[in-house]
Design a protein around this motif. Structure first.
Motif, PDB file in Angstrom:
ATOM      1  N   ILE A 182       0.839  -1.201   0.000  1.00 37.11           N
ATOM      2  CA  ILE A 182       0.000   0.000   0.000  1.00 37.11           C
ATOM      3  C   ILE A 182       0.872   1.249   0.000  1.00 37.11           C
ATOM      4  N   ASN A 183       1.923   1.246   0.797  1.00 36.48           N
ATOM      5  CA  ASN A 183       2.832   2.394   0.800  1.00 36.48           C
ATOM      6  C   ASN A 183       3.512   2.559  -0.555  1.00 36.48           C
ATOM      7  N   LEU A 184       3.882   1.440  -1.190  1.00 34.26           N
ATOM      8  CA  LEU A 184       4.466   1.521  -2.518  1.00 34.26           C
ATOM      9  C   LEU A 184       3.447   2.033  -3.529  1.00 34.26           C
ATOM     10  N   GLY A 185       2.176   1.668  -3.331  1.00 31.82           N
ATOM     11  CA  GLY A 185       1.121   2.168  -4.207  1.00 31.82           C
ATOM     12  C   GLY A 185       0.824   3.640  -4.033  1.00 31.82           C
ATOM     13  N   SER A 186       1.308   4.239  -2.945  1.00 34.96           N
ATOM     14  CA  SER A 186       1.112   5.676  -2.756  1.00 34.96           C
ATOM     15  C   SER A 186       2.110   6.497  -3.562  1.00 34.96           C
ATOM     16  N   THR A 187       2.956   5.821  -4.355  1.00 31.17           N
ATOM     17  CA  THR A 187       3.910   6.502  -5.223  1.00 31.17           C
ATOM     18  C   THR A 187       3.527   6.247  -6.681  1.00 31.17           C
ATOM     19  N   THR A 188       4.105   7.035  -7.560  1.00 30.75           N
ATOM     20  CA  THR A 188       3.874   6.851  -8.999  1.00 30.75           C
ATOM     21  C   THR A 188       4.723   5.728  -9.573  1.00 30.75           C
ATOM     22  N   LEU A 189       5.513   5.055  -8.732  1.00 31.01           N
ATOM     23  CA  LEU A 189       6.359   3.965  -9.210  1.00 31.01           C
ATOM     24  C   LEU A 189       5.575   2.684  -9.430  1.00 31.01           C
ATOM     25  N   LEU A 190       4.372   2.594  -8.851  1.00 31.20           N
ATOM     26  CA  LEU A 190       3.520   1.425  -9.000  1.00 31.20           C
ATOM     27  C   LEU A 190       2.206   1.850  -9.634  1.00 31.20           C
ATOM     28  N   ASP A 191       1.739   1.067 -10.595  1.00 35.30           N
ATOM     29  CA  ASP A 191       0.497   1.380 -11.297  1.00 35.30           C
ATOM     30  C   ASP A 191      -0.676   1.132 -10.351  1.00 35.30           C
ATOM     31  N   PHE A 192      -1.301   2.200  -9.852  1.00 36.89           N
ATOM     32  CA  PHE A 192      -2.339   2.068  -8.832  1.00 36.89           C
ATOM     33  C   PHE A 192      -3.600   1.373  -9.358  1.00 36.89           C
ATOM     34  N   PRO A 193      -4.135   1.722 -10.548  1.00 41.09           N
ATOM     35  CA  PRO A 193      -5.308   0.989 -11.037  1.00 41.09           C
ATOM     36  C   PRO A 193      -5.053  -0.504 -11.203  1.00 41.09           C
ATOM     37  N   MET A 194      -3.859  -0.882 -11.684  1.00 43.70           N
ATOM     38  CA  MET A 194      -3.543  -2.299 -11.819  1.00 43.70           C
ATOM     39  C   MET A 194      -3.404  -2.961 -10.454  1.00 43.70           C
ATOM     40  N   PHE A 195      -2.916  -2.220  -9.469  1.00 46.63           N
ATOM     41  CA  PHE A 195      -2.840  -2.705  -8.101  1.00 46.63           C
ATOM     42  C   PHE A 195      -4.236  -3.032  -7.575  1.00 46.63           C
TER      43      PHE A 195
END
Length: 554
Positions: free
Chosen positions: A342-355
């Motif tokens: 979740i913390n990684l998803g709070s960055t632009t480094l991980l694709d949030f919609p795909m998450f």
């Protein structure tokens, strides 16, 4: 004599003098031993050199000694674990533990070999038929002769954990496989000519693509059975043919998918999470954004340059496999890993919609009790609240108000073409000619995510959306709606005036939100689908939400 635990496999009894007796079943049908397995060399016949080589049953003293050793081992590694699992606390540690009997058709023998008056004596427990041909048995014994013991493995994990707590996480993580490695390293590596068992097994870690592979069931097999030299190799022809390959059922068992975490890898998973948690804490102090670059390196990079990573199936499989375990300690590992993601998803480094696409079906597949415990156990942070809000909207069928959306991917399908990240505040940093294509500038302004917009009217629309008629999906919808209201409300209460939705204060003041909660959490609206226990649960949820709304109005 008091019975402290009874299971289908054994019964443990305690006496007044703090002695425990472990009683095993005597039914031959419950034993894997064969009476014909007993040794046949029973006479002390001398050979040409005058030496003897024979077996005889042990005397009562030796029999009692071994039953005490085995009893203590079973109590420490089996009985205590079962007591913990059943939430039974023993009154005191026993002074002595005895195994009252061996399983049916098991017998203890002493092997006497050498001088007839002073032979060498070795003790053996006979009964079980070891599977495989004599040549395979010999090969298996040779492979496990130098394998580390359970005690040595536990000591190694303890050393690793101390290293993780006292050293820089990045320096330790260099020994782990990751997608940030040079792909040519394997080609330059030394050949597998090591004689050491541990060295040969350690080489398998280098060939793994990521840390999730080294904790997966089957990566290391502790029983000494044959293992493939690399987890990337294709399955053997025997395995690929399924049950047609053999009539003994062996291929059928192998066709089952391996568990995401091996039985013996939970300690390693805890060590990995400690590394990632320390890494994200260090990153938060540096760039004021809490995320772990080391965890990011365990996710495959996207094909296109400078685009967020999206394939997080393996870490999510690990997290949700842990959440479904009976042990609370293992469940906590799943919570910790999901919090890291979740913390990684709070960055632009991980694709949030795909998450969200990957997490939503896994969340919906959890039992209601497990999901409720997960929501309660996650840390109370802004990133967690944002994740819960968008997860609940996604699971309830809501749509993103952002113009940039992606279709829901099919299982194991290739992703759609990646969009380029626009220039501006959310871009991951300037692109230079000589910059690496899979890394991004970790500046706070470059990686901090701006979440898709969600308004108070969206929350009201999802609340008024009818729940499904089936009792299971209906309970899940109630839980998701409740978590949506709580998480969105906490974000609005903590937001500054410029970031707060102006409609939020209005719906609190005029009672529109309270009316929506009353209508949404009406168990009678489902026409008697829920039983009395479920209706009580929904009513308690409604009362708790209304009480929270009254506090927010103050």
């Amino acid at each position: 004599m008091e019975c402290i635990i009874r299971t289908p496999r054994y019964e443990a009894l305690r006496t007044a003098d703090k002695t425990i007796f472990i009683v095993l079943p005597t039914d031959p049908r419950l034993s894997d031993a064969d009476a014909a397995r007993a040794p046949t060399q029973l006479l002390p016949t001398r050979d040409e050199q005058g030496l003897v080589n024979y077996y005889e049953k042990v005397d009562e003293t030796i029999d009692r000694l071994w039953r005490e050793k085995l009893g203590r081992y079973l109590y420490d590694h089996v009985v205590k674990e079962d007591l913990k699992r059943l939430d039974i606390r023993p009154r005191a540690n026993p002074d002595k533990v005895y195994l009252t009997n061996f399983p049916a058709n098991y017998t203890l023998w002493v092997h006497k070999k050498g001088h007839p008056h002073d032979p060498r004596k070795d003790h053996y427990l006979y009964g079980q038929l070891e599977p495989g041909s004599p040549s395979k048995i010999l090969s298996r014994r040779q492979k496990t002769s130098f394998a580390p013991s359970s005690k040595a493995s536990a000591a190694a994990r303890d050393v690793l954990m101390k290293f993780a707590r006292t050293n820089n996480p990045g320096s330790i993580a260099r020994a782990l496989p990751s997608y940030a490695e040079d792909p040519d390293i394997l080609a330059r590596g030394a050949a597998e000519t090591e004689d050491s068992y541990i060295a040969r097994e350690a080489l398998r870690i280098r060939r793994a693509r990521c840390c999730w592979e080294i904790i997966k069931e089957g990566f290391i097999q502790r029983d000494g059975s044959a293992i493939s030299s690399s987890p990337r190799k294709k399955r053997s022809r025997r395995i690929a043919r399924g049950k047609d390959a053999d009539d003994d059922g062996w291929a059928v068992e192998d066709s089952l998918p391996p568990a995401s975490v091996s039985e013996y890898a939970w300690g390693v998973l805890g060590w990995l999470l400690t590394l990632f948690e320390r890494d994200e804490a260090d990153m938060e102090q540096t760039v004021q954004v809490r995320y772990s670059p080391l965890l990011l390196d365990q996710i495959p990079p996207s094909r296109a340059e400078r685009t967020p990573r999206w394939d997080i199936d393996m870490p999510l499989d690990v997290a949700f496999y842990a959440l479904q375990q009976e042990s609370q300690a293992k469940q906590s590992l799943g919570v910790r890993l999901l919090a890291l993601l979740i913390n990684l998803g709070s960055t632009t480094l991980l694709d949030f919609p795909m998450f969200l696409n990957a997490a939503s079906p896994r969340v919906s597949g959890l039992p209601t009790e497990t999901l409720e415990a997960l929501f309660a156990a996650l840390p109370v942070t802004s990133a967690t609240a944002q994740f819960k809000i968008h997860l609940c909207r996604h699971a309830l069928g809501g749509s993103f108000t952002s113009a940039r959306t992606r279709p829901k991917p099919q299982a194991r399908a290739r992703p759609p073409p990646r969009r380029r990240i626009p220039t501006g505040a959310n871009r991951a940093g300037p692109v230079y000619q000589d910059a690496p294509t899979t890394t991004q500038d970790p500046g706070a302004s470059s990686v901090a995510r701006t979440y898709p917009a969600m308004s108070t009217s969206d929350v009201l629309e999802l609340l008024t959306r009818p729940s499904l008629s089936d009792s299971g999906p209906a309970l899940l919808a109630f839980l998701l709606k409740a978590e949506l209201v709580v998480s969105y409300g906490l974000l609005q209460q903590q937001a500054c005036e410029t970031d707060r939705d102006g409609t939020w204060a209005d719906v609190l003041r005029d009672g529109a939100l309270a009316k929506a909660v009353e209508a949404a959490f009406d168990p009678g609206a489902l026409g008697g689908v829920l039983d009395s226990e479920d209706e009580t649960y929904v009513e308690k949820r409604r009362a708790a939400l209304l009480a929270m709304l009254s506090v927010w109005q103050m």
